[in-house]
Design a protein around this motif. Sequence first.
Motif, PDB file in Angstrom:
ATOM      1  N   LEU A  58       7.960 -19.693 -17.339  1.00 16.38           N
ATOM      2  CA  LEU A  58       8.240 -18.262 -17.423  1.00 16.38           C
ATOM      3  C   LEU A  58       9.066 -17.807 -16.228  1.00 16.38           C
ATOM      4  O   LEU A  58       8.863 -18.275 -15.095  1.00 16.38           O
ATOM      5  CB  LEU A  58       6.934 -17.472 -17.435  1.00 16.38           C
ATOM      6  CG  LEU A  58       5.912 -17.839 -18.513  1.00 16.38           C
ATOM      7  CD1 LEU A  58       4.606 -17.090 -18.264  1.00 16.38           C
ATOM      8  CD2 LEU A  58       6.454 -17.522 -19.895  1.00 16.38           C
ATOM      9  N   HIS A  59       9.978 -16.894 -16.459  1.00 16.29           N
ATOM     10  CA  HIS A  59      10.632 -16.174 -15.375  1.00 16.29           C
ATOM     11  C   HIS A  59       9.619 -15.153 -14.870  1.00 16.29           C
ATOM     12  O   HIS A  59       9.172 -14.284 -15.626  1.00 16.29           O
ATOM     13  CB  HIS A  59      11.889 -15.473 -15.906  1.00 16.29           C
ATOM     14  CG  HIS A  59      12.575 -14.613 -14.914  1.00 16.29           C
ATOM     15  ND1 HIS A  59      12.945 -13.308 -15.186  1.00 16.29           N
ATOM     16  CD2 HIS A  59      12.965 -14.847 -13.632  1.00 16.29           C
ATOM     17  CE1 HIS A  59      13.533 -12.783 -14.129  1.00 16.29           C
ATOM     18  NE2 HIS A  59      13.568 -13.685 -13.177  1.00 16.29           N
ATOM     19  N   ALA A  60       9.217 -15.254 -13.603  1.00 18.52           N
ATOM     20  CA  ALA A  60       8.111 -14.442 -13.109  1.00 18.52           C
ATOM     21  C   ALA A  60       8.218 -14.277 -11.603  1.00 18.52           C
ATOM     22  O   ALA A  60       8.751 -15.145 -10.898  1.00 18.52           O
ATOM     23  CB  ALA A  60       6.770 -15.078 -13.467  1.00 18.52           C
ATOM     24  N   GLU A  61       7.701 -13.165 -11.116  1.00 14.97           N
ATOM     25  CA  GLU A  61       7.649 -12.921  -9.676  1.00 14.97           C
ATOM     26  C   GLU A  61       6.526 -11.928  -9.397  1.00 14.97           C
ATOM     27  O   GLU A  61       6.091 -11.188 -10.284  1.00 14.97           O
ATOM     28  CB  GLU A  61       8.973 -12.364  -9.165  1.00 14.97           C
ATOM     29  CG  GLU A  61       9.378 -11.032  -9.776  1.00 14.97           C
ATOM     30  CD  GLU A  61      10.712 -10.528  -9.253  1.00 14.97           C
ATOM     31  OE1 GLU A  61      10.881 -10.497  -8.013  1.00 14.97           O
ATOM     32  OE2 GLU A  61      11.570 -10.152 -10.080  1.00 14.97           O
ATOM     33  N   SER A  62       6.075 -11.924  -8.146  1.00 14.59           N
ATOM     34  CA  SER A  62       5.068 -10.950  -7.754  1.00 14.59           C
ATOM     35  C   SER A  62       5.375 -10.419  -6.370  1.00 14.59           C
ATOM     36  O   SER A  62       6.062 -11.063  -5.574  1.00 14.59           O
ATOM     37  CB  SER A  62       3.667 -11.569  -7.789  1.00 14.59           C
ATOM     38  OG  SER A  62       3.523 -12.559  -6.780  1.00 14.59           O
ATOM     39  N   LEU A  63       4.870  -9.225  -6.096  1.00 13.08           N
ATOM     40  CA  LEU A  63       5.080  -8.567  -4.818  1.00 13.08           C
ATOM     41  C   LEU A  63       3.743  -8.098  -4.282  1.00 13.08           C
ATOM     42  O   LEU A  63       2.840  -7.762  -5.048  1.00 13.08           O
ATOM     43  CB  LEU A  63       6.025  -7.370  -4.964  1.00 13.08           C
ATOM     44  CG  LEU A  63       7.434  -7.654  -5.481  1.00 13.08           C
ATOM     45  CD1 LEU A  63       7.495  -7.508  -6.999  1.00 13.08           C
ATOM     46  CD2 LEU A  63       8.440  -6.707  -4.835  1.00 13.08           C
ATOM     47  N   GLY A  64       3.641  -8.052  -2.962  1.00  9.33           N
ATOM     48  CA  GLY A  64       2.411  -7.606  -2.342  1.00  9.33           C
ATOM     49  C   GLY A  64       1.510  -8.762  -1.961  1.00  9.33           C
ATOM     50  O   GLY A  64       1.803  -9.938  -2.208  1.00  9.33           O
ATOM     51  N   ASN A  65       0.387  -8.427  -1.384  1.00  7.96           N
ATOM     52  CA  ASN A  65      -0.590  -9.406  -0.920  1.00  7.96           C
ATOM     53  C   ASN A  65      -1.318 -10.027  -2.117  1.00  7.96           C
ATOM     54  O   ASN A  65      -1.961  -9.309  -2.887  1.00  7.96           O
ATOM     55  CB  ASN A  65      -1.598  -8.701  -0.001  1.00  7.96           C
ATOM     56  CG  ASN A  65      -2.571  -9.656   0.640  1.00  7.96           C
ATOM     57  OD1 ASN A  65      -2.781 -10.774   0.181  1.00  7.96           O
ATOM     58  ND2 ASN A  65      -3.178  -9.207   1.726  1.00  7.96           N
ATOM     59  N   PRO A  66      -1.232 -11.354  -2.297  1.00 14.82           N
ATOM     60  CA  PRO A  66      -1.879 -11.981  -3.461  1.00 14.82           C
ATOM     61  C   PRO A  66      -3.388 -11.806  -3.510  1.00 14.82           C
ATOM     62  O   PRO A  66      -3.996 -12.004  -4.566  1.00 14.82           O
ATOM     63  CB  PRO A  66      -1.510 -13.463  -3.296  1.00 14.82           C
ATOM     64  CG  PRO A  66      -0.276 -13.461  -2.467  1.00 14.82           C
ATOM     65  CD  PRO A  66      -0.435 -12.308  -1.520  1.00 14.82           C
ATOM     66  N   ALA A  67      -4.002 -11.442  -2.384  1.00 12.36           N
ATOM     67  CA  ALA A  67      -5.453 -11.232  -2.369  1.00 12.36           C
ATOM     68  C   ALA A  67      -5.851  -9.840  -2.835  1.00 12.36           C
ATOM     69  O   ALA A  67      -7.029  -9.578  -3.065  1.00 12.36           O
ATOM     70  CB  ALA A  67      -5.995 -11.473  -0.958  1.00 12.36           C
ATOM     71  N   ASN A  68      -4.867  -8.950  -3.004  1.00 13.69           N
ATOM     72  CA  ASN A  68      -5.163  -7.568  -3.397  1.00 13.69           C
ATOM     73  C   ASN A  68      -5.402  -7.452  -4.903  1.00 13.69           C
ATOM     74  O   ASN A  68      -5.060  -8.350  -5.666  1.00 13.69           O
ATOM     75  CB  ASN A  68      -4.007  -6.655  -2.986  1.00 13.69           C
ATOM     76  CG  ASN A  68      -3.987  -6.388  -1.499  1.00 13.69           C
ATOM     77  OD1 ASN A  68      -4.975  -6.612  -0.800  1.00 13.69           O
ATOM     78  ND2 ASN A  68      -2.862  -5.909  -0.992  1.00 13.69           N
ATOM     79  N   PRO A  69      -5.970  -6.321  -5.344  1.00 17.56           N
ATOM     80  CA  PRO A  69      -6.133  -6.092  -6.782  1.00 17.56           C
ATOM     81  C   PRO A  69      -4.798  -6.245  -7.507  1.00 17.56           C
ATOM     82  O   PRO A  69      -3.753  -5.806  -7.021  1.00 17.56           O
ATOM     83  CB  PRO A  69      -6.651  -4.647  -6.844  1.00 17.56           C
ATOM     84  CG  PRO A  69      -7.368  -4.455  -5.546  1.00 17.56           C
ATOM     85  CD  PRO A  69      -6.572  -5.224  -4.541  1.00 17.56           C
ATOM     86  N   LEU A  70      -4.857  -6.866  -8.685  1.00 16.45           N
ATOM     87  CA  LEU A  70      -3.649  -7.223  -9.420  1.00 16.45           C
ATOM     88  C   LEU A  70      -3.262  -6.146 -10.430  1.00 16.45           C
ATOM     89  O   LEU A  70      -4.077  -5.708 -11.239  1.00 16.45           O
ATOM     90  CB  LEU A  70      -3.862  -8.543 -10.166  1.00 16.45           C
ATOM     91  CG  LEU A  70      -2.716  -9.005 -11.087  1.00 16.45           C
ATOM     92  CD1 LEU A  70      -1.462  -9.326 -10.282  1.00 16.45           C
ATOM     93  CD2 LEU A  70      -3.152 -10.218 -11.917  1.00 16.45           C
TER      94      LEU A  70
END
Length: 338
Positions: free
Chosen positions: A54-66
């Motif tokens: 999948l083309h995918a990305e995330s931003l922010g602290n991975p430990a935070n609520p998603l």
Amino acid sequence: MKPKIRTALAPILGLALLLCATACMDPGAPGNLVPRTVTEDASLPRLQVNGTVLHAESLGNPANPLVLVLHGGPGGDYRALLPLQALAADGYHVAFWDQRGSGLSQRHDPGAFTWAALLEDLRQVIDTYAPGATQPVVFIGHSWGAMYATWFINQHGDYGGRVRGAVLSEPGAFTKAQLEPYMKRLTGGLDVLDARVNDATWIGQYMSATDHVRADYMSMMMMGIGELPSVHCDANNPEPRWRHGTVASNAMHAMAGRDGFDWTTNLKSFGPLVLFLRGDLNEATRLEHQQEMAAAYANAQVVTMSNVGHCMIWERPAEYLQHVRDYFQAIGFTGGQP
């Protein structure tokens, strides 16, 4: 009369461009007609789950609520939903992904699209971005993405207490019975479902990379003519797109027409408040339609944004984000350290 002239000329000009492109370059070469997918461009952010990339990305602290964002379509991409990345600064881990065979994700033959595969894709995406058993998750689903989120909730409930809520922007239908009248309002009576089922048959069972390029290019050319009038998106501020997944779109419409669906059977057991957001200009998702959808949940609220249509996230991001933030506060979904 001028807008009608431009609309009438658009398909002709599109065909002329296609003929020129195919005469001057190899239309099947990656990147010539449509952007490359993750299997063709190593620089794209990606996520591998359930036998697909999948083309995918995330931003922010991975430990935070998603906050898990689900784009529309089927077959669309998350490009127009990127204003939601502002939530990362509020202390949330915000994840975007192009769904199976959509956007810039890996392309597949029609047989790779099954109800089981699509639902498992979403489950594995959740587990990847929120691997902790107690890490809370809220969906933000737009259009088809709102339907996708509801389908998951109907199947998995709150997923062991992890799914704390959902923001649903103008879902079209939760059952096949709801889908047919919705599509008629959306398209002005054109029987798109039958057309897509027929399209799925000419595609065949096996497609080369070149076949996908040509199919996606033609879909993008048709989309370039403009959104359907019923949804009242701003023609002067069109939503940006990377690439349309034609096979994904056609395969899922074909499954809906052939197999039917009902994603309301267990929704009453989902306790958290669910927020429905709609634009008052959209003729396909009228207030009574969204109220009917919301009634399938045990606890839901419908909020109307004024003077905007279906493309509300792209056209009015600040107002949309404020509704989301108010909802997060209402359900106690608190961000961590950015």
